[in-house]
Design an enzyme around this catalytic site. Sequence first.
Site, PDB file in Angstrom:
ATOM      1  N   HIS A 116       1.115  -0.640  -0.205  1.00 56.63           N
ATOM      2  CA  HIS A 116      -0.530  -0.009  -0.063  1.00 56.63           C
ATOM      3  C   HIS A 116       1.137   1.575   0.079  1.00 56.63           C
ATOM      4  O   HIS A 116       2.139   1.196   0.505  1.00 56.63           O
ATOM      5  CB  HIS A 116      -1.091   0.198   1.178  1.00 56.63           C
ATOM      6  CG  HIS A 116      -1.767   1.051   1.350  1.00 56.63           C
ATOM      7  ND1 HIS A 116      -1.625   2.581   1.955  1.00 56.63           N
ATOM      8  CD2 HIS A 116      -3.477   0.995   0.930  1.00 56.63           C
ATOM      9  CE1 HIS A 116      -3.073   3.079   1.780  1.00 56.63           C
ATOM     10  NE2 HIS A 116      -3.866   1.880   0.960  1.00 56.63           N
ATOM     11  N   ASP A 193       2.854  -4.938   8.037  1.00 60.88           N
ATOM     12  CA  ASP A 193       2.013  -3.624   7.880  1.00 60.88           C
ATOM     13  C   ASP A 193       0.589  -4.524   7.496  1.00 60.88           C
ATOM     14  O   ASP A 193       0.619  -5.777   6.712  1.00 60.88           O
ATOM     15  CB  ASP A 193       1.462  -3.346   6.524  1.00 60.88           C
ATOM     16  CG  ASP A 193       0.556  -2.082   6.003  1.00 60.88           C
ATOM     17  OD1 ASP A 193      -0.119  -2.388   7.656  1.00 60.88           O
ATOM     18  OD2 ASP A 193       0.496  -1.332   4.911  1.00 60.88           O
ATOM     19  N   GLN A 196      -4.435  -5.618   7.088  1.00 64.56           N
ATOM     20  CA  GLN A 196      -5.774  -5.900   6.147  1.00 64.56           C
ATOM     21  C   GLN A 196      -5.897  -7.709   7.106  1.00 64.56           C
ATOM     22  O   GLN A 196      -6.778  -7.784   7.389  1.00 64.56           O
ATOM     23  CB  GLN A 196      -5.147  -5.741   5.076  1.00 64.56           C
ATOM     24  CG  GLN A 196      -4.839  -4.672   4.105  1.00 64.56           C
ATOM     25  CD  GLN A 196      -6.991  -4.382   4.067  1.00 64.56           C
ATOM     26  OE1 GLN A 196      -8.078  -5.071   4.290  1.00 64.56           O
ATOM     27  NE2 GLN A 196      -6.880  -3.059   3.484  1.00 64.56           N
ATOM     28  N   LYS A 219     -10.481  -0.895  10.115  1.00 61.14           N
ATOM     29  CA  LYS A 219     -10.401  -1.442   9.676  1.00 61.14           C
ATOM     30  C   LYS A 219     -10.727  -3.077  10.632  1.00 61.14           C
ATOM     31  O   LYS A 219     -11.052  -4.030   9.827  1.00 61.14           O
ATOM     32  CB  LYS A 219      -9.669  -1.792   8.596  1.00 61.14           C
ATOM     33  CG  LYS A 219      -9.254  -1.410   7.318  1.00 61.14           C
ATOM     34  CD  LYS A 219      -7.389  -0.712   6.622  1.00 61.14           C
ATOM     35  CE  LYS A 219      -6.725  -0.002   6.017  1.00 61.14           C
ATOM     36  NZ  LYS A 219      -8.060   0.331   5.390  1.00 61.14           N
ATOM     37  N   CYS A 359      -4.710   2.466  -4.131  1.00 67.33           N
ATOM     38  CA  CYS A 359      -3.480   3.323  -3.204  1.00 67.33           C
ATOM     39  C   CYS A 359      -2.380   2.196  -3.144  1.00 67.33           C
ATOM     40  O   CYS A 359      -1.228   1.505  -2.078  1.00 67.33           O
ATOM     41  CB  CYS A 359      -3.861   3.257  -1.940  1.00 67.33           C
ATOM     42  SG  CYS A 359      -4.998   4.682  -1.482  1.00 67.33           S
TER      43      CYS A 359
END
Length: 401
Positions: A116, A193, A196, A219, A359
């Site tokens: 991202h 990261d 998600q 999220k 993104c």
Amino acid sequence: MSIAELRGQFPFYATANPCHYLDNAATSQIHRQALTAMAGQESCRANVHRSPYRLAEASSHAYGEARAQVARFVNAAAADEVVFTSGATAALNLVAYSFGETLQAGDEVLISAAEHHSNFVPWLRLRQRTGIRLRVLPLLPDGRIATASLAEMVTERCRLIAVTHCSNVTGAVTDVHAVVAAARAVGAKVLLDGAQQVQHGPVDVQKLGADFYAFSSHKCFGPTGVGVLWTRGGVLERLPPFLTGGGMVGLVSLETLSFASPPARFEAGTPPVAQAVGLGAAAAWMMTLPWAEVHRVESALLARLLDGLATFPTVRLIGPADLEARLPIVSFEVRGIHPHDVCQVLGEREVALRGGNHCAQPLFAALGSAGATRASIALYNDAADVDALLDGLEHALKVLS
Ligand code: PLP
């Protein structure tokens, strides 16, 4: 726990017209417990860590409890390993600035083409500022990170491998074990990261073996405006601050400047107290979930969606076709039709999707694609949501072809 029971816990599903919400990779719906916890601000609102009166102490306590809940949620060894930020983007920037300050020209940071922009642009900026060498792991044709390339791309100059735990475009889950092993071999750190991954949890930072783990509350069923940077114990102590100001210092004068210990050193200014409390409640709720059952239901919906998409000859999946090592984030191109048009037509039928480059321009460039439509499934979605997408797509193809 049935989907109906789960939906009953999300106020969104009690509203007059809840749509077929399949944009969970952008933002999930918020859990009732998070909203209730934030309503506690009615009787417990004051700045934190500043004043000695009862209300301020109660507010500081609530904020500290939220930190402890989040620490338990990711199985951190200690609550102080959790820094609250404004989101995953801020958490990733924090590492790029604070850890980045310890790097020198010629040091290497390894990322991947699947990142991202929030885990790509901060490293481009660091390269501009300091002259680090930025290396990029390539992708396999189905969008997975080519971890076999680690052997040739991780050199003695590598200081950090910063990769996504799960792609926000392809849904592919990274082989973290391979990444951590390659980093350890040269003494480099690992940043994941997890933006998600967390809503499809559970995440165990100790088992993962990375040094930094970033994610956003919105999220994973919590409020917007707060995120987390978890860091392995001892690492933050050796890093300089990112943002500076109130609450993160020891002594300040024209001649002297010393910093507070982490996590305070990395939380300059008034923190997002209400949001952190909401996230803490969402995290506590997620810890009660029967995750094996959640995974079973999400995988069945994913299979239904992939099977349905495979029946359209002009649809191309951007991501792994098998169910292994991937999450229910599904991006696809429709030949000759712009993703925004697909989303528009589906939106008119109350199917909430996202279209574009998500993104992740480097990912689309690597896969030779101009953009995609994305459906992302969460634990409250059901077969009717997936079928509404597939019916709507059939309709869209008729209208737009
Ligand atoms: N990383 C990934 C993989 C994401 O999908 C996102 C948001 O979509 C982010 C980071 C940034 O999250 P936020 O916008 O909440 O800071």
